[in-house]
Design an enzyme around this catalytic site. Structure first.
Site, PDB file in Angstrom:
ATOM      1  N   HIS A 113       0.852  -1.192   0.000  1.00  0.00           N
ATOM      2  CA  HIS A 113       0.000   0.000   0.000  1.00  0.00           C
ATOM      3  C   HIS A 113       0.888   1.242   0.000  1.00  0.00           C
ATOM      4  O   HIS A 113       2.127   1.128  -0.100  1.00  0.00           O
ATOM      5  CB  HIS A 113      -0.955  -0.038   1.192  1.00  0.00           C
ATOM      6  CG  HIS A 113      -0.268  -0.303   2.508  1.00  0.00           C
ATOM      7  ND1 HIS A 113       0.633   0.583   3.077  1.00  0.00           N
ATOM      8  CD2 HIS A 113      -0.306  -1.375   3.347  1.00  0.00           C
ATOM      9  CE1 HIS A 113       1.089   0.094   4.206  1.00  0.00           C
ATOM     10  NE2 HIS A 113       0.545  -1.102   4.399  1.00  0.00           N
ATOM     11  N   HIS A 120       4.110   1.243   2.188  1.00  0.00           N
ATOM     12  CA  HIS A 120       5.263   0.566   1.577  1.00  0.00           C
ATOM     13  C   HIS A 120       5.839   1.426   0.449  1.00  0.00           C
ATOM     14  O   HIS A 120       7.049   1.537   0.288  1.00  0.00           O
ATOM     15  CB  HIS A 120       4.845  -0.784   0.976  1.00  0.00           C
ATOM     16  CG  HIS A 120       4.266  -1.749   1.963  1.00  0.00           C
ATOM     17  ND1 HIS A 120       2.929  -2.052   2.002  1.00  0.00           N
ATOM     18  CD2 HIS A 120       4.841  -2.506   2.935  1.00  0.00           C
ATOM     19  CE1 HIS A 120       2.705  -2.952   2.950  1.00  0.00           C
ATOM     20  NE2 HIS A 120       3.840  -3.243   3.535  1.00  0.00           N
ATOM     21  N   GLN A 142       7.813 -15.527  11.844  1.00  0.00           N
ATOM     22  CA  GLN A 142       7.457 -14.430  12.756  1.00  0.00           C
ATOM     23  C   GLN A 142       5.989 -14.466  13.183  1.00  0.00           C
ATOM     24  O   GLN A 142       5.516 -13.569  13.861  1.00  0.00           O
ATOM     25  CB  GLN A 142       7.833 -13.072  12.152  1.00  0.00           C
ATOM     26  CG  GLN A 142       6.996 -12.644  10.962  1.00  0.00           C
ATOM     27  CD  GLN A 142       7.586 -11.405  10.296  1.00  0.00           C
ATOM     28  OE1 GLN A 142       8.679 -11.446   9.733  1.00  0.00           O
ATOM     29  NE2 GLN A 142       6.879 -10.288  10.360  1.00  0.00           N
ATOM     30  N   LYS A 190       5.820   2.826  11.520  1.00  0.00           N
ATOM     31  CA  LYS A 190       4.569   2.128  11.841  1.00  0.00           C
ATOM     32  C   LYS A 190       4.843   0.969  12.802  1.00  0.00           C
ATOM     33  O   LYS A 190       4.109   0.721  13.740  1.00  0.00           O
ATOM     34  CB  LYS A 190       3.940   1.625  10.538  1.00  0.00           C
ATOM     35  CG  LYS A 190       2.914   0.537  10.662  1.00  0.00           C
ATOM     36  CD  LYS A 190       1.567   1.107  10.962  1.00  0.00           C
ATOM     37  CE  LYS A 190       0.519   0.085  11.324  1.00  0.00           C
ATOM     38  NZ  LYS A 190       0.675  -1.255  10.862  1.00  0.00           N
ATOM     39  N   SER A 227      -1.627  -3.635   5.774  1.00  0.00           N
ATOM     40  CA  SER A 227      -2.179  -4.735   4.975  1.00  0.00           C
ATOM     41  C   SER A 227      -3.326  -5.396   5.731  1.00  0.00           C
ATOM     42  O   SER A 227      -4.253  -5.933   5.131  1.00  0.00           O
ATOM     43  CB  SER A 227      -1.098  -5.772   4.671  1.00  0.00           C
ATOM     44  OG  SER A 227       0.050  -5.145   4.143  1.00  0.00           O
TER      45      SER A 227
HETATM   46  P1  AMP Z   1       4.921  -5.227   6.357  1.00  0.00           P
HETATM   47  O1  AMP Z   1       4.695  -5.602   4.934  1.00  0.00           O
HETATM   48  O2  AMP Z   1       3.674  -4.905   7.106  1.00  0.00           O
HETATM   49  O3  AMP Z   1       5.838  -6.182   7.077  1.00  0.00           O
HETATM   50  O4  AMP Z   1       5.712  -3.846   6.311  1.00  0.00           O
HETATM   51  C1  AMP Z   1       6.898  -3.700   5.582  1.00  0.00           C
HETATM   52  C2  AMP Z   1       7.522  -2.372   5.933  1.00  0.00           C
HETATM   53  O5  AMP Z   1       6.615  -1.316   5.598  1.00  0.00           O
HETATM   54  C3  AMP Z   1       7.826  -2.227   7.432  1.00  0.00           C
HETATM   55  O6  AMP Z   1       9.072  -1.569   7.601  1.00  0.00           O
HETATM   56  C4  AMP Z   1       6.678  -1.393   7.914  1.00  0.00           C
HETATM   57  O7  AMP Z   1       6.976  -0.638   9.072  1.00  0.00           O
HETATM   58  C5  AMP Z   1       6.420  -0.489   6.733  1.00  0.00           C
HETATM   59  N1  AMP Z   1       5.051   0.037   6.772  1.00  0.00           N
HETATM   60  C6  AMP Z   1       3.895  -0.667   6.868  1.00  0.00           C
HETATM   61  N2  AMP Z   1       2.839   0.164   6.952  1.00  0.00           N
HETATM   62  C7  AMP Z   1       3.332   1.422   6.915  1.00  0.00           C
HETATM   63  C8  AMP Z   1       2.743   2.725   6.974  1.00  0.00           C
HETATM   64  N3  AMP Z   1       1.438   2.907   7.100  1.00  0.00           N
HETATM   65  N4  AMP Z   1       3.564   3.791   6.892  1.00  0.00           N
HETATM   66  C9  AMP Z   1       4.910   3.642   6.783  1.00  0.00           C
HETATM   67  N5  AMP Z   1       5.520   2.441   6.725  1.00  0.00           N
HETATM   68  C10 AMP Z   1       4.754   1.349   6.796  1.00  0.00           C
END
Ligand code: AMP
Length: 281
Positions: free
Chosen positions: A34, A37, A61, A149, A186
């Protein structure tokens, strides 16, 4: 943009880039990408010659009763977003590519992982540290990008890189939100229409705490109490934790001073959402 599924392919592409003297940025993700990312990828594209995005729902995890099986996936959409944002390589391995069945090595961190999400998700950060270490060895980036986040994750990765001497700069990026303030995630796709409306209570409650601190409140217990009080006005919300900690050590604090992380995890229906803010006093 190239999409690859094996460690060997990543290594050969990156080796060629390094031969050409190009710098490499890495954005680790679990996919279903989104705007949050995207902001990380765009920042990485600005600061590096080539950017690798990893798209891997990391099984190690997730706890036994968590959402590994239902975690949303859409590789085609992810590829489009990565390409638009300017990534050069999308690494989308299968779990069997990342993990040997008879593996016996993992990365475990003492401290920093005991509070907040580590308390309710005891194996989570071992899985995160292990997979991120592996990605660092596979991609050998100059810089890696993580969102605020997941503030505890950001602190944990910074500490791991320091403790284990990874020659990688860790770049923390701001939280991207929906128009009504809900942090993009997500997992927001799990929410029903009614739950989605209720989910604004997270950011709304944090804002109350942030205003108190900005007005000079130094008593962490009072700030915490105000956040809890507001969260409990939403019948669909069930608090997992509301904590105020030192951002660098993730140790609870009683007096607001230094780099202060206020973090919450709240169930909206069955969906566990997290949010936070950091202030430097
Ligand atoms: P994830 O796919 O949820 O493991 O996230 C991958 C990376 O994207 C991680 O470093 C998260 O902290 C970052 N991330 C997820 N959501 C956000 C958001 N709303 N704003 C900024 N970074 C994000």
């Amino acid at each position: 943009m190239q999409i690859v599924k094996t460690i060997g392919e990543v290594r050969s592409v990156v080796k060629q880039w390094k031969k050409e003297g190009l710098s490499v940025g890495l954005v680790p993700t679990m996919g279903f990408l989104h705007e949050g990312h995207k902001s990380l990828i765009e920042r990485a594209v600005k600061e590096n010659d080539r950017v690798v995005v990893s798209d891997f729902v990391n099984p190690t995890q997730f706890g036994p009763n968590e959402d590994l099986a239902s975690y949303p996936r859409d590789l085609d959409r992810d590829a489009k977003l990565c390409e638009e944002a300017g990534a050069a390589l999308l690494f989308n391995p299968e779990p069997e590519e990342m993990y040997y069945e008879d593996r016996t090595t993992s990365v475990n961190m003492e401290g920093l992982t005991k509070e907040l999400c580590g308390k309710s998700r005891p194996i989570h950060f071992s899985g995160v540290c292990t997979v991120v270490s592996k990605l660092f060895h596979i991609v050998t980036p100059d810089r890696a990008y993580f969102g605020q986040k997941d503030a505890q994750q950001l602190a944990v990765i910074k500490r791991m890189v320091r403790d284990l001497n990874f020659d990688i700069e860790i770049v923390g990026c701001p939280i991207i939100r929906e128009e009504d303030g809900l942090a993009k995630s997500s997992r927001n796709t799990y929410l029903s229409e009614e739950e989605r409306k209720a989910a604004v209570i997270l950011n709304q409650s944090l804002k109350i705490g942030k205003e108190m601190i900005e007005k000079g409140e130094k008593d962490a217990a009072k700030v915490k109490e105000a956040i809890v009080k507001n969260l409990t006005t939403e019948p669909l919300a069930k608090i997992d934790y509301v904590e105020i900690v030192d951002f660098n050590t993730i140790e609870p604090i009683t007096t607001i001073k230094g780099s202060v992380l206020t973090a919450i995890a709240v169930y909206i229906g069955k969906t566990r959402l997290i949010d936070n803010f950091i202030v430097n006093i």
